[in-house]
Design an enzyme around this catalytic site. Structure first.
Site, PDB file in Angstrom:
ATOM      1  CG  HIS A 131      -1.944  -1.021   1.274  1.00 19.09           C
ATOM      2  ND1 HIS A 131      -2.098  -1.844   2.369  1.00 19.09           N
ATOM      3  CD2 HIS A 131      -2.890  -1.398   0.382  1.00 19.09           C
ATOM      4  CE1 HIS A 131      -3.094  -2.684   2.151  1.00 19.09           C
ATOM      5  NE2 HIS A 131      -3.586  -2.435   0.938  1.00 19.09           N
ATOM      6  CE  LYS A 170     -13.369  -5.885   1.253  1.00 16.69           C
ATOM      7  NZ  LYS A 170     -12.134  -5.256   0.724  1.00 16.69           N
ATOM      8  NE  ARG A 221      -2.169  -7.545  -4.609  1.00 15.08           N
ATOM      9  CZ  ARG A 221      -3.082  -7.742  -3.695  1.00 15.08           C
ATOM     10  NH1 ARG A 221      -2.859  -7.417  -2.466  1.00 15.08           N
ATOM     11  NH2 ARG A 221      -4.242  -8.282  -3.999  1.00 15.08           N
ATOM     12  CB  SER A 238      -4.512  -6.474   3.899  1.00 17.00           C
ATOM     13  OG  SER A 238      -4.078  -5.157   3.777  1.00 17.00           O
TER      14      SER A 238
END
Length: 162
Positions: free
Chosen positions: A26, A50, A99, A137
Site C-alpha cells: 500500500h 469484510k 499487483r 493485507s
C-alpha cells in the site's frame, strides 16, 4: 498543471481500501501517487462486511502512523460509497493498486461501477514495485493469525502501533 487563466490547479486523489492492515505494498502505491498528486487522501473504509481483523480506529491509526512523515498525505475514515466521499471532497481521481492480473478484473469492474455513478470520476491504476507485488493485507493477516514473521511486510511505524 497550468490552466489557461494563469491559475494553478491543485491535484488531489483518493486511495481507498480496508487497509487491514496497511502494508508496504500500500505504501508503495501511496508513494507513487505523491509523485503525481499534490495531495493523496488515504480513505480507510469501515468495511464491516469484510469482518476486518483490526478495528476501524486501529486501521486509521496504522495509516496515520505509516504516513506521518508524508506531508502530501492525509488519512480519513469513511463509511459511505466511495463516489459519495469523492464528491464531498471534490475529488475526481481514485487511485487503485494492481499487483497481478487477478486484481485487474475486480478493479476494472469497480472503476466502471464508480464511473457509472459519477461520470467525472477517473480511476488511475498504479503497480507496486516487484519487491512489493506479492504483499497483501490478506497474506499479512494470515501470517499474523499463525504467529508468523510479518514485520518485513508492514511499515515499521505500524508495528510500533500494534
Amino acid at each position: 498543471m497550468q490552466v489557461n487563466d494563469n491559475t494553478t490547479t491543485y491535484r488531489k486523489a483518493i486511495y481507498s481500501g480496508t487497509f487491514d492492515p496497511i502494508t508496504n505494498g500500500h505504501m508503495d502505491i501511496v508513494k507513487r501517487a505523491t509523485y503525481i498528486f499534490d495531495e493523496v487522501i488515504i480513505a480507510v473504509a469501515k468495511s464491516e462486511m469484510k469482518s476486518p481483523m483490526f478495528t476501524h480506529e486501529q486501521r486509521v491509526a496504522f495509516a496515520q502512523a505509516a504516513t506521518k512523515d508524508m506531508p502530501k498525505v492525509k488519512v480519513i475514515g469513511f463509511d459511505t460509497l466511495l463516489v459519495d466521499l469523492a464528491s464531498e471532497l471534490k475529488i475526481n481521481t481514485i487511485i487503485r493498486g494492481l499487483r497481478a492480473v487477478s486484481d485487474f478484473e475486480y478493479e476494472l469492474q469497480m472503476g466502471y461501477a464508480n464511473s457509472s455513478i459519477n461520470k467525472k470520476l477517473e480511476t488511475l491504476y498504479l503497480m507496486p514495485t516487484l519487491e512489493n507485488a506479492f504483499v497483501s493485507s490478506t497474506i499479512v493477516r494470515e501470517i499474523i493469525r499463525f504467529n508468523g514473521k510479518f514485520e518485513h511486510l508492514v511499515p515499521q511505524k505500524v508495528l510500533e502501533c500494534m
